[in-house]
Motif scaffolding. Structure first.
Motif, PDB file in Angstrom:
ATOM      1  N   GLY A   1       0.804  -1.215   0.000  1.00  0.00           N
ATOM      2  CA  GLY A   1       0.000   0.000   0.000  1.00  0.00           C
ATOM      3  C   GLY A   1       0.834   1.260   0.000  1.00  0.00           C
ATOM      4  O   GLY A   1       0.529   2.227  -0.709  1.00  0.00           O
ATOM      5  N   LEU A   2       1.909   1.284   0.813  1.00  0.00           N
ATOM      6  CA  LEU A   2       2.752   2.477   0.902  1.00  0.00           C
ATOM      7  C   LEU A   2       3.423   2.774  -0.436  1.00  0.00           C
ATOM      8  O   LEU A   2       3.444   3.934  -0.894  1.00  0.00           O
ATOM      9  N   PHE A   3       3.976   1.737  -1.093  1.00  0.00           N
ATOM     10  CA  PHE A   3       4.673   1.936  -2.363  1.00  0.00           C
ATOM     11  C   PHE A   3       3.712   2.345  -3.474  1.00  0.00           C
ATOM     12  O   PHE A   3       4.132   2.905  -4.501  1.00  0.00           O
ATOM     13  N   ASP A   4       2.422   2.079  -3.285  1.00  0.00           N
ATOM     14  CA  ASP A   4       1.443   2.463  -4.298  1.00  0.00           C
ATOM     15  C   ASP A   4       0.944   3.887  -4.077  1.00  0.00           C
ATOM     16  O   ASP A   4       0.041   4.346  -4.787  1.00  0.00           O
ATOM     17  N   GLY A   5       1.492   4.589  -3.074  1.00  0.00           N
ATOM     18  CA  GLY A   5       1.144   5.980  -2.858  1.00  0.00           C
ATOM     19  C   GLY A   5       0.045   6.224  -1.858  1.00  0.00           C
ATOM     20  O   GLY A   5      -0.421   7.357  -1.717  1.00  0.00           O
ATOM     21  N   HIS A   6      -0.396   5.193  -1.138  1.00  0.00           N
ATOM     22  CA  HIS A   6      -1.474   5.361  -0.168  1.00  0.00           C
ATOM     23  C   HIS A   6      -0.931   5.928   1.147  1.00  0.00           C
ATOM     24  O   HIS A   6       0.233   5.688   1.498  1.00  0.00           O
TER      25      HIS A   6
ATOM     26  N   ALA B   1      -4.083  -0.648   7.203  1.00  0.00           N
ATOM     27  CA  ALA B   1      -5.287  -1.456   7.017  1.00  0.00           C
ATOM     28  C   ALA B   1      -5.041  -2.581   6.017  1.00  0.00           C
ATOM     29  O   ALA B   1      -5.531  -3.707   6.185  1.00  0.00           O
ATOM     30  N   ARG B   2      -4.261  -2.313   4.968  1.00  0.00           N
ATOM     31  CA  ARG B   2      -3.959  -3.359   3.988  1.00  0.00           C
ATOM     32  C   ARG B   2      -3.102  -4.466   4.618  1.00  0.00           C
ATOM     33  O   ARG B   2      -3.296  -5.655   4.355  1.00  0.00           O
ATOM     34  N   GLY B   3      -2.137  -4.077   5.478  1.00  0.00           N
ATOM     35  CA  GLY B   3      -1.326  -5.094   6.146  1.00  0.00           C
ATOM     36  C   GLY B   3      -2.176  -6.008   7.013  1.00  0.00           C
ATOM     37  O   GLY B   3      -1.998  -7.234   7.014  1.00  0.00           O
ATOM     38  N   ARG B   4      -3.144  -5.431   7.747  1.00  0.00           N
ATOM     39  CA  ARG B   4      -4.013  -6.272   8.579  1.00  0.00           C
ATOM     40  C   ARG B   4      -4.938  -7.132   7.714  1.00  0.00           C
ATOM     41  O   ARG B   4      -5.262  -8.260   8.076  1.00  0.00           O
ATOM     42  N   ALA B   5      -5.356  -6.595   6.565  1.00  0.00           N
ATOM     43  CA  ALA B   5      -6.193  -7.386   5.661  1.00  0.00           C
ATOM     44  C   ALA B   5      -5.434  -8.600   5.136  1.00  0.00           C
ATOM     45  O   ALA B   5      -6.017  -9.682   4.968  1.00  0.00           O
ATOM     46  N   HIS B   6      -4.140  -8.452   4.886  1.00  0.00           N
ATOM     47  CA  HIS B   6      -3.331  -9.601   4.450  1.00  0.00           C
ATOM     48  C   HIS B   6      -3.333 -10.694   5.518  1.00  0.00           C
ATOM     49  O   HIS B   6      -3.370 -11.887   5.190  1.00  0.00           O
ATOM     50  N   LEU B   7      -3.268 -10.309   6.791  1.00  0.00           N
ATOM     51  CA  LEU B   7      -3.306 -11.311   7.860  1.00  0.00           C
ATOM     52  C   LEU B   7      -4.682 -11.955   7.954  1.00  0.00           C
ATOM     53  O   LEU B   7      -4.808 -13.176   8.093  1.00  0.00           O
TER      54      LEU B   7
END
Length: 418
Positions: A378-383, A390-396
Motif C-alpha cells: 500500500g505504501l509503495f502504491d502511494g497510499h 489497514a492493507r497489512g491487517r487485511a493480508h493477515l
C-alpha cells in the motif's frame, strides 16, 4: 409499639395508647423504663394524658440509640388511669419486647495504589490557531475509576478546555482530546492537567500533572516534492542467543514489492543488519529516513532486543529510543516496530513521529512478514500510512492460519477498527 432499632443509629420508637372502651379514660400516667444499653435521645419517658376519648388513639414518639444488638424488654414502672366509670386502674407488670439488630457492615472503599500516567501525545501546536491537543491517560491507580474528567490550563485563548469519560478500568488507556488556541510560542510551553475521578462513589480525588508542548508559528507551504527518493531505514537484529528470526526473508519480500510498484523511484531501502544501538543512531544521522522499520525481538516491558559487540542480546528501553527518535522528528514520517510487545514503545514514539506501528502482543514470523508485505504494497502504491496499515491487517485476516493475529498490529494515532 412500633420501631426498628439498629445499633449505633438514631432510631424512632412509637408507643400507641388506644381507648377501646365506650367512654373516655382520664388522668392517664405512663412511665417507660429503658433497659441498659438503650439511651433516650429525644422525647420523654413519662406520658401524662388528661383525657383519651373513646375510640381515639394517642401516639407517643421517642428517639433512642442502642449500643448493642439483641432482644430487650421495655417495662412500665407507673401505668395508671381512670376508666369510663371514673374508677382508678393501675397496671402492673407491663412489658414489651424490643429487638435491636446490628448495623450492616460497610465494605471498605478500594483505595488507589498508584498514580495515573499522564502523557502529552501532541508534539507541536500551531501558534495563534485552533489545533488539537491530545493527552494520554493510563490508569495505574490499581482500581476502576469513574467520572474521569480532565481540565487543561495554559496560555490558551478562550475558556479552560475540559474532557470527560465515564469509566476507566485498571491498566486501561484513554485519550483526552482538546481544541485549543495557544497564544505563547516556545519549545517547552507549560501546561497543567488536572484530572479528577471517583471510585465506587467515594470522595472525588484530583491529580495535578505539569506537562509541556511545543508551539510554533504555522509552517509555510512545502515546495513541490523533489525527485530525491525517500529512505526506508530497515533495521534488523537477530542476536545469536535468542530464537532466530527470518528478517532476511521479510526484507527480500519488501524489496520485491518495491521493484513491482508503480512508484518504485520514490523510495530506496537502506538496510542495517545485526544492529547495535550505535548503529541505529549512526544510520539515522546518515540516511535521515522518512520511514524506519525494525525487525527483531521485543519483551513485555516494551524493550527491543538488539545486539552487543559479541552478537548477543542487549536491551534498549522505550524511553531511550523515544529520546533518540525525537531528534529526527522533522524527517520521520512513519516507524514500524515489527517486534513482539512493542505497543508501549509505539505510544512512547507517537508524540515525535507522524505514525507508529507496534505489536500489542507476541507475533509469529509468518504473520510479521505477511503484515509487512501488505503494508508496503500500500505504501509503495502511494497510499497514506493508515490505508497501508489497514492493507497489512487485511493480508493477515485473509490467511486462515494468520487471521487470529490480524489485531496484533496497532497504529498510533489509531487506524481503522476491525
Amino acid at each position: 409499639m412500633t420501631g426498628d432499632l439498629v445499633t449505633g443509629l438514631r432510631s424512632a420508637l412509637s408507643i400507641r395508647f388506644v381507648n377501646t372502651g365506650t367512654g373516655p379514660c382520664t388522668d392517664m400516667v405512663f412511665t417507660v423504663g429503658l433497659p441498659p444499653g438503650i439511651v433516650l435521645l429525644g422525647g420523654t419517658d413519662r406520658v401524662v394524658l388528661p383525657v383519651l376519648a373513646a375510640g381515639r388513639t394517642h401516639v407517643h414518639e421517642l428517639t433512642l440509640q442502642a449500643r448493642t444488638p439483641g432482644p430487650f424488654d421495655l417495662v412500665c414502672t407507673n401505668f395508671s388511669y381512670r376508666d369510663e366509670n371514673h374508677e382508678p386502674v393501675r397496671v402492673t407488670g407491663w412489658r414489651a419486647g424490643l429487638s435491636v439488630r446490628a448495623a450492616p457492615v460497610v465494605a471498605p472503599v478500594p483505595q488507589p495504589t498508584g498514580r495515573l500516567g499522564v502523557i502529552c501525545e501532541t508534539p507541536n501546536l500551531v501558534l495563534g490557531a485552533w489545533d488539537e491537543l491530545r493527552i494520554l491517560v493510563i490508569n495505574d491507580a490499581g482500581i476502576p475509576l469513574e467520572d474521569v474528567m480532565m481540565a487543561v490550563t495554559g496560555p490558551f485563548s478562550g475558556a479552560v478546555p475540559r474532557s470527560r469519560i465515564s469509566v476507566l478500568g485498571p491498566g486501561m488507556m484513554a485519550r483526552f482530546t482538546f481544541q485549543v488556541n495557544v497564544a505563547e510560542a516556545g519549545r517547552h510551553v507549560p501546561l497543567t492537567a488536572r484530572t479528577t475521578y471517583t471510585s465506587g462513589g467515594a470522595v472525588t480525588r484530583t491529580q495535578v500533572d505539569h506537562l509541556t508542548v511545543a508551539a510554533q508559528p504555522p509552517v509555510p507551504p512545502s515546495p513541490p516534492p523533489s525527485s530525491v527518493p525517500q529512505s526506508i531505514l530497515y533495521l534488523a537484529a537477530n542476536p545469536r542467543d535468542l530464537p532466530p528470526l527470518r528478517s532476511d526473508e521479510e526484507m527480500r519480500r519488501v524489496k520485491e514489492r518495491l521493484q513491482l510498484a508503480r512508484n518504485r523511484d520514490r523510495y530506496r531501502i537502506e538496510p542495517a543488519l545485526a544492529v547495535r544501538f550505535d548503529d541505529i543512531s549512526q544510520s539515522l544521522v546518515d540516511h535521515q529516513p522518512a520511514v524506519v522499520h525494525f525487525s527483531g525481538h521485543g519483551d513485555r516491558d516494551g524493550n527491543l532486543g538488539i545486539e552487543d559487540n559479541d552478537g548477543r542480546c542487549t536491551k534498549v528501553t522505550p524511553e531511550g529510543l523515544a529520546a533518540l527518535f525525537s531528534l529526527h522528528s522533522r524527517t520521520l514520517r512513519c516507524v514500524i516496530l515489527n517486534a513482539c510487545y512493542s505497543e508501549r514503545l509505539a505510544w512512547q514514539l507517537a508524540p515525535h513521529v507522524g505514525h507508529v506501528v507496534g505489536m500489542r502482543s507476541a507475533i509469529g514470523d509468518p504473520a510479521a512478514i505477511e503484515f509487512s508485505v501488505g503494508f508496503y504494497l500500500g505504501l509503495f502504491d502511494g497510499h497514506p500510512v493508515p490505508d497501508a496499515f489497514a492493507r497489512g491487517r487485511a493480508h493477515l485476516l485473509s490467511r486462515p492460519g494468520l487471521a487470529p493475529e490480524h489485531q496484533t498490529p496497532v497504529l498510533f494515532p489509531p487506524g481503522p477498527s476491525w
